[in-house]
Write a protein that holds these residues in place. Structure first.
Motif, PDB file in Angstrom:
ATOM      1  N   GLU A   1      89.232  -2.959  35.804  1.00 56.54           N
ATOM      2  CA  GLU A   1      89.560  -4.316  35.356  1.00 56.54           C
ATOM      3  C   GLU A   1      88.367  -5.010  34.695  1.00 56.54           C
ATOM      4  OE1 GLU A   1      92.547  -5.778  35.671  1.00 56.54           O
ATOM      5  OE2 GLU A   1      93.516  -4.123  36.755  1.00 56.54           O
ATOM      6  N   LYS A   2      87.175  -4.547  35.015  1.00 56.19           N
ATOM      7  CA  LYS A   2      85.950  -5.230  34.571  1.00 56.19           C
ATOM      8  C   LYS A   2      85.465  -4.752  33.197  1.00 56.19           C
ATOM      9  CE  LYS A   2      82.710  -8.181  36.008  1.00 56.19           C
ATOM     10  NZ  LYS A   2      82.998  -9.556  36.423  1.00 56.19           N
ATOM     11  N   LEU A   3      85.701  -3.490  32.890  1.00 62.45           N
ATOM     12  CA  LEU A   3      85.170  -2.925  31.648  1.00 62.45           C
ATOM     13  C   LEU A   3      85.709  -3.634  30.408  1.00 62.45           C
ATOM     14  CD1 LEU A   3      85.104   0.920  32.316  1.00 62.45           C
ATOM     15  CD2 LEU A   3      83.201  -0.443  31.475  1.00 62.45           C
ATOM     16  N   THR A   4      84.774  -4.042  29.539  1.00 65.65           N
ATOM     17  CA  THR A   4      85.164  -4.690  28.282  1.00 65.65           C
ATOM     18  C   THR A   4      84.732  -3.874  27.057  1.00 65.65           C
ATOM     19  OG1 THR A   4      83.130  -6.010  28.286  1.00 65.65           O
ATOM     20  CG2 THR A   4      85.086  -6.994  29.286  1.00 65.65           C
ATOM     21  N   THR A   5      83.774  -2.963  27.260  1.00 63.44           N
ATOM     22  CA  THR A   5      83.273  -2.156  26.138  1.00 63.44           C
ATOM     23  C   THR A   5      83.124  -0.698  26.558  1.00 63.44           C
ATOM     24  OG1 THR A   5      82.038  -4.030  25.215  1.00 63.44           O
ATOM     25  CG2 THR A   5      81.370  -1.827  24.503  1.00 63.44           C
ATOM     26  N   ILE A   6      83.707   0.205  25.784  1.00 59.54           N
ATOM     27  CA  ILE A   6      83.536   1.646  26.016  1.00 59.54           C
ATOM     28  C   ILE A   6      83.275   2.336  24.686  1.00 59.54           C
ATOM     29  CG2 ILE A   6      84.582   3.790  26.826  1.00 59.54           C
ATOM     30  CD1 ILE A   6      86.289   2.241  28.715  1.00 59.54           C
ATOM     31  N   TYR A   7      82.253   3.166  24.660  1.00 62.41           N
ATOM     32  CA  TYR A   7      81.971   4.016  23.501  1.00 62.41           C
ATOM     33  C   TYR A   7      82.139   5.473  23.928  1.00 62.41           C
ATOM     34  CZ  TYR A   7      80.092   0.538  20.231  1.00 62.41           C
ATOM     35  OH  TYR A   7      79.946  -0.505  19.339  1.00 62.41           O
ATOM     36  N   LEU A   8      83.076   6.174  23.280  1.00 63.46           N
ATOM     37  CA  LEU A   8      83.292   7.601  23.546  1.00 63.46           C
ATOM     38  C   LEU A   8      83.389   8.408  22.251  1.00 63.46           C
ATOM     39  CD1 LEU A   8      85.812   7.495  26.519  1.00 63.46           C
ATOM     40  CD2 LEU A   8      83.729   8.876  26.468  1.00 63.46           C
ATOM     41  N   GLU A   9      83.118   7.753  21.130  1.00 61.85           N
ATOM     42  CA  GLU A   9      83.257   8.440  19.850  1.00 61.85           C
ATOM     43  C   GLU A   9      82.290   9.623  19.758  1.00 61.85           C
ATOM     44  OE1 GLU A   9      82.561   5.490  16.892  1.00 61.85           O
ATOM     45  OE2 GLU A   9      80.579   4.954  17.654  1.00 61.85           O
ATOM     46  N   ARG A  10      82.682  10.585  18.934  1.00 58.04           N
ATOM     47  CA  ARG A  10      81.909  11.817  18.728  1.00 58.04           C
ATOM     48  C   ARG A  10      81.755  12.630  20.014  1.00 58.04           C
ATOM     49  NH1 ARG A  10      79.786   8.045  15.456  1.00 58.04           N
ATOM     50  NH2 ARG A  10      78.075   7.492  16.862  1.00 58.04           N
ATOM     51  N   ASN A  11      82.763  12.545  20.873  1.00 54.92           N
ATOM     52  CA  ASN A  11      82.999  13.493  21.953  1.00 54.92           C
ATOM     53  C   ASN A  11      84.277  14.257  21.595  1.00 54.92           C
ATOM     54  OD1 ASN A  11      81.275  13.155  24.616  1.00 54.92           O
ATOM     55  ND2 ASN A  11      81.556  11.080  23.791  1.00 54.92           N
ATOM     56  N   PRO A  12      84.462  15.469  22.101  1.00 48.99           N
ATOM     57  CA  PRO A  12      85.733  16.167  21.850  1.00 48.99           C
ATOM     58  C   PRO A  12      86.956  15.351  22.287  1.00 48.99           C
ATOM     59  CG  PRO A  12      84.111  17.707  22.715  1.00 48.99           C
ATOM     60  CD  PRO A  12      83.478  16.342  22.774  1.00 48.99           C
ATOM     61  N   CYS A  13      86.808  14.565  23.363  1.00 51.44           N
ATOM     62  CA  CYS A  13      87.940  13.785  23.869  1.00 51.44           C
ATOM     63  C   CYS A  13      88.406  12.712  22.887  1.00 51.44           C
ATOM     64  CB  CYS A  13      87.588  13.147  25.211  1.00 51.44           C
ATOM     65  SG  CYS A  13      86.297  11.871  25.116  1.00 51.44           S
ATOM     66  N   ALA A  14      87.542  12.296  21.982  1.00 47.68           N
ATOM     67  CA  ALA A  14      87.890  11.247  21.025  1.00 47.68           C
ATOM     68  C   ALA A  14      88.844  11.747  19.944  1.00 47.68           C
ATOM     69  CB  ALA A  14      86.629  10.676  20.395  1.00 47.68           C
ATOM     70  N   LYS A  15      89.086  13.056  19.917  1.00 45.89           N
ATOM     71  CA  LYS A  15      90.000  13.635  18.925  1.00 45.89           C
ATOM     72  C   LYS A  15      91.433  13.720  19.442  1.00 45.89           C
ATOM     73  CE  LYS A  15      86.314  16.391  16.793  1.00 45.89           C
ATOM     74  NZ  LYS A  15      85.826  17.761  16.459  1.00 45.89           N
ATOM     75  N   ALA A  16      91.624  13.332  20.695  1.00 48.35           N
ATOM     76  CA  ALA A  16      92.965  13.364  21.278  1.00 48.35           C
ATOM     77  C   ALA A  16      93.897  12.445  20.496  1.00 48.35           C
ATOM     78  CB  ALA A  16      92.903  12.938  22.740  1.00 48.35           C
ATOM     79  N   PRO A  17      95.155  12.834  20.293  1.00 46.44           N
ATOM     80  CA  PRO A  17      96.080  12.043  19.462  1.00 46.44           C
ATOM     81  C   PRO A  17      96.330  10.628  19.999  1.00 46.44           C
ATOM     82  CG  PRO A  17      97.221  13.825  20.617  1.00 46.44           C
ATOM     83  CD  PRO A  17      95.771  14.082  20.760  1.00 46.44           C
ATOM     84  N   ASN A  18      96.337  10.465  21.305  1.00 44.53           N
ATOM     85  CA  ASN A  18      96.597   9.147  21.892  1.00 44.53           C
ATOM     86  C   ASN A  18      95.330   8.530  22.479  1.00 44.53           C
ATOM     87  OD1 ASN A  18      99.395   9.384  21.359  1.00 44.53           O
ATOM     88  ND2 ASN A  18      99.613  10.665  23.198  1.00 44.53           N
TER      89      ASN A  18
END
Length: 333
Positions: free
Chosen positions: A295-312
């Motif tokens: 509930e607290k998280l307001t910012t997440i950066y995950l780009e340029r990980n394999p997981c960031a290529k997931a369709p959803n």
């Protein structure tokens, strides 16, 4: 309501401004080679000479008994040019002294300033911290970034120190910090440090070890006051030693070698999480991994990980974290 002469009112309002002008002199970016054409009021408390061409210190500065803040930032002063300051007893009450971005090769003698609070010698060519032992133990902020310092030394007596900036040097070992019990911010980015050693310091709130040679996060467990932790651009392979950091709000472990999100399940105050440029394969398990901060998280950066290529990718994260305001570089409505 009593009425008065508007002229008198204006005059009264102007009086404090005149006093302030005699106390503060800002000559920033005047491209001065010397101060020969400048009138220096004897009542000065603050003198800012930032961004000029000064290669010498005007001796009139040494006759300002009320001077508390003095900045020579971004000038052409060398060791010989600043040496006279250590003999000027009239300005011994100085509290803030800035030599940032000059031509110094050694720590200037500041022993005469018994109540010094801020000392800045960043962006010079200083190769050693020797000389700091003469600096007053009253110091609260010390800036020595962007020099050529290879060893952390002569720091032991700074019991009141709150901010220590030693980024962009040649440090390999974290040492001689044990007595800095009040240290709240430690900035050591862009060095050559391989191992975290905070010497049992427990008051640290902000720690930066970006762009070093770390392969492990071990060594943080006792830093329970930590609120901001910056460890990007290292060679860290595993998230560990974080579960005790219950006050952590910002965690930056981007540009490492991480393959999983771990040891942050209990961090309920986490607001910003930077994990971009790692090797995290999928979003499976991310909800449980960040259960307490969902509930607290307001910012997440995950780009340029394999997981960031997931369709959803985007919709999945928005669903898991309902108060997300920024996902990678995208601001969310």
């Amino acid at each position: 309501m009593a009425s008065g002469d508007p002229v008198d009112a204006l005059a009264a309002a102007a009086e404090p401004m005149e006093v302030e002008a005699d106390q503060c002199l800002d000559l920033t970016s005047c491209q001065l080679h010397d101060l020969s054409e400048v009138e220096i009021p004897p009542t000065l408390e603050e003198l800012d000479l930032t961004a000029n061409r000064l290669a010498a210190v005007d001796p009139r500065i040494g006759r300002l008994p009320g001077l508390r803040k003095l900045s020579f930032r971004q000038n052409l002063l060398d060791d010989a040019a600043v040496a006279p300051l250590s003999t000027w007893a009239d300005i011994a009450g100085l509290q803030e002294l800035v030599f940032r971005d000059n031509k110094l090769t050694t720590i200037p003698d500041a022993s005469i300033f018994k109540g010094l609070l801020v000392f800045d010698v960043s962006f010079n060519e200083i190769s050693s911290l020797k000389g700091l032992s003469k600096v007053s133990s009253t110091l609260k902020e010390l800036y020595v970034s962007k020099n050529e310092v290879a060893k952390m030394e002569e720091l032991e007596h700074f019991h009141a120190l709150q901010i220590l900036e030693l980024g962009s040097n040649r440090l390999r070992v974290m040492e001689n910090l044990e007595t800095l019990a009040n240290l709240q911010e430690l900035w050591l980015g862009r060095n050559r440090i391989k191992t975290i050693n905070l010497c049992s310091l427990k008051a640290i709130k902000k720690l930066s070890l970006q762009s070093n040679r770390l392969t492990s996060m071990n060594g943080l467990q006792e830093c329970i006051a930590l609120e901001e932790l910056y460890l990007s651009h290292n060679g860290i392979q595993k998230m560990e030693g974080l579960s005790t950091l219950q006050n952590l709000r910002v965690l930056d472990v981007s540009s490492n070698k991480l393959t999983a999100i771990e040891d942050v399940e209990t961090l309920s105050r986490l607001e910003d999480l930077w994990l971009n440029d790692n090797q995290i394969p999928s979003l499976d398990g991310i909800e449980s991994a960040l259960a307490s901060s969902r509930e607290k998280l307001t910012t997440i950066y995950l780009e340029r990980n394999p997981c960031a290529k997931a369709p959803n990718y985007s919709s999945t994260l928005k669903t898991i974290f309902p108060n997300l305001e920024q996902l990678d570089s995208d601001m969310l409505a």
